[in-house]
Design a protein around this motif. Structure first.
Motif, mmCIF file in Angstrom:
data_model
loop_
_atom_site.group_PDB
_atom_site.id
_atom_site.type_symbol
_atom_site.label_atom_id
_atom_site.label_comp_id
_atom_site.label_asym_id
_atom_site.label_seq_id
_atom_site.Cartn_x
_atom_site.Cartn_y
_atom_site.Cartn_z
ATOM 1 N N VAL A 110 72.844 55.043 99.838
ATOM 2 C CA VAL A 110 71.572 54.827 100.530
ATOM 3 C C VAL A 110 71.332 56.004 101.461
ATOM 4 N N ASN A 111 70.234 56.702 101.260
ATOM 5 C CA ASN A 111 69.876 57.835 102.116
ATOM 6 C C ASN A 111 68.839 57.383 103.137
ATOM 7 N N ALA A 112 69.311 57.148 104.368
ATOM 8 C CA ALA A 112 68.435 56.664 105.436
ATOM 9 C C ALA A 112 68.457 57.586 106.647
ATOM 10 N N ALA B 284 68.063 43.585 89.628
ATOM 11 C CA ALA B 284 67.045 44.628 89.724
ATOM 12 C C ALA B 284 67.301 45.791 88.778
ATOM 13 N N ARG B 285 68.160 45.604 87.793
ATOM 14 C CA ARG B 285 68.529 46.711 86.903
ATOM 15 C C ARG B 285 67.340 47.297 86.146
ATOM 16 N N HIS B 286 66.297 46.513 85.918
ATOM 17 C CA HIS B 286 65.151 47.027 85.171
ATOM 18 C C HIS B 286 64.111 47.668 86.085
ATOM 19 N N ILE B 287 64.417 47.775 87.363
ATOM 20 C CA ILE B 287 63.539 48.477 88.306
ATOM 21 C C ILE B 287 64.091 49.880 88.460
ATOM 22 N N GLN B 288 63.332 50.855 88.036
ATOM 23 C CA GLN B 288 63.809 52.242 88.010
ATOM 24 C C GLN B 288 62.668 53.190 88.359
ATOM 25 N N GLY B 289 62.944 54.104 89.305
ATOM 26 C CA GLY B 289 61.947 55.115 89.664
ATOM 27 C C GLY B 289 60.771 54.568 90.436
ATOM 28 N N LEU C 274 69.126 45.642 99.454
ATOM 29 C CA LEU C 274 70.177 44.885 98.781
ATOM 30 C C LEU C 274 69.708 44.386 97.422
ATOM 31 N N PHE C 275 68.480 43.922 97.350
ATOM 32 C CA PHE C 275 67.973 43.452 96.051
ATOM 33 C C PHE C 275 67.931 44.585 95.037
ATOM 34 N N LEU C 276 67.467 45.749 95.440
ATOM 35 C CA LEU C 276 67.348 46.872 94.512
ATOM 36 C C LEU C 276 68.710 47.313 93.980
ATOM 37 N N GLY D 153 64.638 59.862 86.410
ATOM 38 C CA GLY D 153 64.676 60.220 84.997
ATOM 39 C C GLY D 153 66.087 60.545 84.545
ATOM 40 N N LEU D 154 66.821 61.291 85.368
ATOM 41 C CA LEU D 154 68.223 61.552 85.076
ATOM 42 C C LEU D 154 69.023 60.258 85.144
ATOM 43 N N GLY D 155 68.608 59.380 86.066
ATOM 44 C CA GLY D 155 69.285 58.097 86.185
ATOM 45 C C GLY D 155 69.182 57.262 84.919
ATOM 46 N N LYS D 156 68.052 57.345 84.231
ATOM 47 C CA LYS D 156 67.911 56.616 82.963
ATOM 48 C C LYS D 156 68.920 57.119 81.936
ATOM 49 N N VAL D 157 69.163 58.410 81.951
ATOM 50 C CA VAL D 157 70.119 58.997 81.016
ATOM 51 C C VAL D 157 71.552 58.618 81.380
ATOM 52 N N ASP D 158 71.845 58.633 82.673
ATOM 53 C CA ASP D 158 73.226 58.463 83.134
ATOM 54 C C ASP D 158 73.567 57.038 83.572
ATOM 55 N N GLY D 159 72.604 56.140 83.526
ATOM 56 C CA GLY D 159 72.887 54.765 83.892
ATOM 57 C C GLY D 159 72.933 54.494 85.372
ATOM 58 N N VAL D 160 72.230 55.321 86.156
ATOM 59 C CA VAL D 160 72.174 55.142 87.609
ATOM 60 C C VAL D 160 70.765 54.695 87.998
ATOM 61 N N ASN D 161 70.655 53.579 88.696
ATOM 62 C CA ASN D 161 69.346 53.140 89.177
ATOM 63 C C ASN D 161 68.958 53.938 90.414
ATOM 64 N N VAL D 162 67.749 54.483 90.413
ATOM 65 C CA VAL D 162 67.254 55.282 91.535
ATOM 66 C C VAL D 162 65.888 54.750 91.943
ATOM 67 N N ASN D 163 65.779 54.309 93.186
ATOM 68 C CA ASN D 163 64.517 53.789 93.696
ATOM 69 C C ASN D 163 64.340 54.199 95.164
ATOM 70 N N ALA D 164 63.164 53.920 95.688
ATOM 71 C CA ALA D 164 62.856 54.297 97.069
ATOM 72 C C ALA D 164 62.182 53.138 97.787
#
Length: 260
Positions: A88-90, A241-246, A234-236, A170-181
């Protein structure tokens, strides 16, 4: 979500105060081992252990404006735990003020901590996040979507961080990392009081006038609380929330005036 994050390693940049601290406390309450960063040693993080049933957080002191500071955080986590499940970048507190009166240093400092600190930590931790199919949540701010001539440094930094987050997903979709803001609005923290003070100084009005104007402008019934943001973070990072990306989600009481 009782103990959903038990055994997870969660790194919260800027986790010693404000929104970051609330997020770190939320993860700790759900069983995670948290690692919080602070610019100087922060006793404020020492009570994240709650009633003693939570794992005591690690506090990693470093200047995230410098790449070496980010590297020190990564080295600490990699050597102690060998993994990172959630980043988490805060961190970051950009300045408000009159454009013609703000210095180049204000701009450089704003980008150095909030933007480049985020970029460097994401780059360093990415292999661990990829290995664990982890999550990244970047805490940005509503000014990413709503420009304000009294907050040009912050708005520009937030917009850059917003773009970076979407691209990284987009890289997260390739590598299996969820990235959101998350885009917080007016949240009751020492940070918002600092912003009100800066806006007051730039406009020649009182802090109380600025506070009332901002709340009325956004049509809010109250200022947000750090826990409002923490709950979404926490939800993300949950499996639900795995289908929430970008995605960038505003937590602002409806204050954002535009569609996006």
């Amino acid at each position: 979500m009782a103990n959903e994050f038990s055994g997870k390693i969660v790194v919260v940049a800027g986790g010693s105060g404000g929104i970051g601290r609330a997020i770190a406390a939320g993860f700790a309450a759900e069983g995670a081992q948290t690692v919080v960063t602070a610019h100087a040693h922060a006793d404020a993080a020492s009570d994240l252990g709650g009633d003693g049933s939570w794992l005591r957080p690690d506090v990693c002191v470093g200047d995230l404006r410098q790449e070496d500071g980010c590297k020190a955080v990564f080295d600490f986590v990699a050597q102690r735990y060998g993994r990172c499940d959630i980043l988490v970048n805060a961190a970051g507190a950009t300045r408000a003020g009159a454009f013609l009166e703000q210095s180049s240093q204000d701009w450089q400092d704003g980008f150095a901590l909030k933007f480049f600190g985020c970029v460097n930590l994401c780059r360093l931790f990415w292999p661990l996040l990829k290995a664990g199919k982890g999550h990244v949540v970047n805490i940005i701010g509503g000014a990413a979507r709503t420009p304000d001539f009294g907050f040009l440094v912050g708005g520009s930094v937030n917009a850059a961080m917003h773009n970076f987050t979407k691209g990284l997903s987009g890289l997260g979709k390739v590598d299996g990392v969820n990235v959101n803001a998350i885009l917080p609005g007016l949240i009751e923290t020492p940070r918002i009081e600092q912003l009100f003070t800066q806006r007051a100084a730039a406009s020649g009005r009182s802090i109380e006038e600025v506070r009332a104007e901002q709340i009325a402008k956004d049509g809010l019934s109250r200022l947000g609380q750090p826990e409002d943001v923490a709950g979404l973070a926490l939800f993300l990072c949950s499996e639900r929330a795995r289908h929430i990306q970008g995605t960038a989600i505003a937590v602002d009481g409806g204050g954002t005036p535009g569609v996006y």
